[in-house]
Design a protein around this motif. Sequence first.
Motif, PDB file in Angstrom:
ATOM      1  N   ARG A 161       7.801  -8.673   7.349  1.00  0.00           N
ATOM      2  CA  ARG A 161       6.468  -8.605   6.787  1.00  0.00           C
ATOM      3  C   ARG A 161       6.530  -8.957   5.302  1.00  0.00           C
ATOM      4  O   ARG A 161       7.603  -9.052   4.731  1.00  0.00           O
ATOM      5  CB  ARG A 161       5.911  -7.198   6.981  1.00  0.00           C
ATOM      6  N   ASP A 220      13.885   0.977  16.711  1.00  0.00           N
ATOM      7  CA  ASP A 220      13.123   0.751  15.479  1.00  0.00           C
ATOM      8  C   ASP A 220      13.937  -0.018  14.455  1.00  0.00           C
ATOM      9  O   ASP A 220      13.378  -0.792  13.675  1.00  0.00           O
ATOM     10  CB  ASP A 220      12.659   2.076  14.861  1.00  0.00           C
ATOM     11  N   LEU A 251       8.910   1.852  18.400  1.00  0.00           N
ATOM     12  CA  LEU A 251       9.114   2.102  16.971  1.00  0.00           C
ATOM     13  C   LEU A 251       9.484   3.548  16.716  1.00  0.00           C
ATOM     14  O   LEU A 251      10.090   3.888  15.702  1.00  0.00           O
ATOM     15  CB  LEU A 251       7.851   1.769  16.182  1.00  0.00           C
ATOM     16  N   HIS A 284       1.648  -3.801  15.644  1.00  0.00           N
ATOM     17  CA  HIS A 284       1.412  -2.450  16.182  1.00  0.00           C
ATOM     18  C   HIS A 284       0.229  -1.774  15.494  1.00  0.00           C
ATOM     19  O   HIS A 284      -0.734  -1.379  16.123  1.00  0.00           O
ATOM     20  CB  HIS A 284       2.674  -1.598  16.026  1.00  0.00           C
ATOM     21  N   PHE A 285       0.310  -1.662  14.182  1.00  0.00           N
ATOM     22  CA  PHE A 285      -0.739  -0.821  13.605  1.00  0.00           C
ATOM     23  C   PHE A 285      -2.058  -1.544  13.477  1.00  0.00           C
ATOM     24  O   PHE A 285      -3.117  -0.934  13.509  1.00  0.00           O
ATOM     25  CB  PHE A 285      -0.294  -0.146  12.307  1.00  0.00           C
ATOM     26  N   TRP A 324       0.842  -1.194   0.000  1.00  0.00           N
ATOM     27  CA  TRP A 324       0.000   0.000   0.000  1.00  0.00           C
ATOM     28  C   TRP A 324       0.875   1.241   0.000  1.00  0.00           C
ATOM     29  O   TRP A 324       0.426   2.321  -0.345  1.00  0.00           O
ATOM     30  CB  TRP A 324      -0.973  -0.007   1.176  1.00  0.00           C
ATOM     31  N   HIS A 369      11.941  -2.599  12.409  1.00  0.00           N
ATOM     32  CA  HIS A 369      11.363  -2.080  11.176  1.00  0.00           C
ATOM     33  C   HIS A 369      11.057  -3.195  10.190  1.00  0.00           C
ATOM     34  O   HIS A 369      11.864  -4.116  10.019  1.00  0.00           O
ATOM     35  CB  HIS A 369      12.330  -1.080  10.555  1.00  0.00           C
ATOM     36  N   VAL A 393      -2.911   8.091   9.676  1.00  0.00           N
ATOM     37  CA  VAL A 393      -3.210   7.167  10.775  1.00  0.00           C
ATOM     38  C   VAL A 393      -4.076   7.850  11.829  1.00  0.00           C
ATOM     39  O   VAL A 393      -4.902   7.219  12.472  1.00  0.00           O
ATOM     40  CB  VAL A 393      -1.952   6.534  11.420  1.00  0.00           C
TER      41      VAL A 393
END
Lengths: 198, 532
Positions: free
Chosen positions: B425, B351, B345, B363-364, B106, B355, B231
């Motif tokens: 990720r 971080d 982070l 987290h998000f 994204w 990362h 966010v």
Amino acid sequence: MEIPYTVEERPDTGLNNSKLGIWLFLASEIMLFGGLFSAYVFLRMGAPDGAFHEWGQELNIPLATVNTLVLITSSVTMVMSWASLKMNEFSKYKLYMGVTLLCAVGFLVIKYFEYTAKFDHHIYPSTNTFMAIYFTLTGLHGLHIIGGMIVMFYFWFPGSKMWQTEPEHFANRIEVLGLYWHFVDLVWIFLFPILYLL
Amino acid sequence: MMVMRWQLAYPETPVPFIGEFLWENGILLPEVYNSLGAMHGTIMIFLGVVPLAVGAFGNYFVPLQIGTIDMAFPKLNMTSYWSYFVGGVIMVASFFTPEGAARSGWTSYPPLSVFEPGQTLWLIGMVFLITSSLLGSINIIVTIVQLRAPGLKWMRLPFFVWAQLVTSFLLVLAFPPLEAAAVLQLMDRVVGTSFFLPTGLVVSGEMVAATGGGSPLLWQHLFWFLAHPEVYVLILPAMGIVCEVIANNTRKPIWGYKSLVYATVFLGFMSFIVWAHHMFMTGMGATMSAFFQTTTMIISIPSVVILTAFFLSLWGGSIRFNTPMLFALAFLPMFGIGGLTGLPLGLSASDIPLHDTYYVIGHFHYVVAPGTIFALFAGIYYWYPKMTGRKMNETLGKLHFWPSLIFMNGIFMPMFIQGLAGISRRLWDGGAIYSHAADTLWLNEVMSVSAWLLGIVQLVFIVNFIYSMKKGEKAGRNPWDATTLEWVAPSPPIAHGNFESEIEVHRGAYEYSVPGRTRDFTPQTEPKKSDN
Ligand code: HEM
Ligand SMILES: [Cu+2]
């Protein structure tokens, strides 16, 4: 039921709805061009010393100067057309709005000659990063001019009937259009030195 | 997502039911995995949460809560809606083109995104979605500033309205730079410029035929300049909803209303100067890192103020544990976990190892999934009676809430563990090639099963939503005994004009349980002289 404050001002904010709307829209436009300006600075810093200046030599300063004058004139006539409405002189409004529209057309014609001259010399957006940002910035600015022209044309001819029924509302619309047009003008005043002169 | 989780739990085994129709051997292809990942993020954020939280809730309840008849610019609203619609159609349709949908995440980082197929449609779709949000948020701001009912002073606004106001400002000011960036990336793809391509770039062993001179970092700056404020766009409306539900169901004024408002405005300002905490890995130097870690630590203060005010509001209240309240209550710790895991982070030293690992994903997602999405559910259950005239079924509501809470945590909690173990990720094989993380791989199955069960549980919600429309318990104007203006209107509100008569406001938004009054709530429209 009517939506309040479309024409008259709200006493505690001193604004009518469309005026606040256009200011917010212009704020977002500033951020849009601000983003592109910062891309310009970023690319210029990343380019070899003096390269941006050298690539910029290809541009036609006299034509751009004429164009600057054309746009400034159009801003003045835009104010005059609004002032004519305020003084209840509709025919003068028609005249000044027509001149403004003509200036916008003139600007685009000159821009067209500038662009085609570049293409004739095989200079394209992909030639270097200066040309890339030059075409992007002026192209986007050109789109804003076209957008403005469409609205001007509408209020010049088919939309001007509104003057008969709701004169104050109509004058407000021209004022809002004027704010937009001054902004487009102002963007050019920034573009001219950073692209052509620096 | 459900399909992706199959691949992560059982790498390279055929996907049941649908796999055999779509791919050879029925195994999810890596490219398709990437497309699904990129589009999941895009769709959830730009087509899901923002339109729902700002577009739907904002458009519907802001005029009601400020006691006016409509949005300031109804035509602009339609334009915004159609622009959204076109953007959405382009995004969805991109799956069915021969190139497939975008697959560069994204975040669409170049240089990859300049070369991968599918991206052009993504960019065009984004331009429409951005335009839609811009028009919509201008409309919300003008509506709030100009159309407040007589007597509705700034400090009498419900917190939800404040949250929408700050959110809209973020959208107006942060989205245009992304629009600029999208235009530049389109130029790179379509006319061969090199805004984001450095000199001497080599892809798959071959020099790229572009003039170069650009910088991929430019994209990251422009992107995160939007995406950090974004966010907060995702979280502020959620906080607004939670605030309404909590005040109503504790039967108490919200604790520290003014500090909530100031914290939110401050948060809005700060969110423009923290973006580079997403870029600590780019080698931006110690001074820059120091600046952005400091601002990041500062911005967590207002978040904590808001959360604390909500927690303190619970103190001493006589809480009604209905479905909206359960979702609102669950929001608090879930957002807390999400926010607290953001702090490591935000410091560049911690971080750097974290990362791009699953820790960041954990987290998000804690902030947006059990956070924002729970808040949206709270909003739906709370305002459903206003929209339809009937309440949603409480038993089904609880049957929806409890499993959702468990499975949400089942999905996202293990991500922290895997992330700390070092799994990145966006891996097609779910980390199977990392020998050092082998002992955390079994969690993939836990997460996947939780995800599927979570999906199934949502059916309860859908059934409840449809069933209650016809069969739900009839609700009057004000089924929750609430104080704010939307409850003065009939349920559902009058199609043209919302209210039957003009609204006049005489008091603040949360006058619950004021000592000495006969009722435990005093609507905002109640004239002062009727006190006692
Ligand atoms: C309250 C304090 C918060 C802090 C200190 C914080 C800090 C951070 C940092 C430093 C990152 C970058 C990590 C990395 O890529 O290495 C990050 C990522 C992220 N945060 Fe937060 N965050 C906070 C709250 C939130 C909230 C409220 C949301 C959303 C509603 C959110 C959504 C995200 C998202 C979506 C990403 C990942 C973007 C991506 O790389 O795809 N964060 N956060
Ligand atoms: Cu951030």
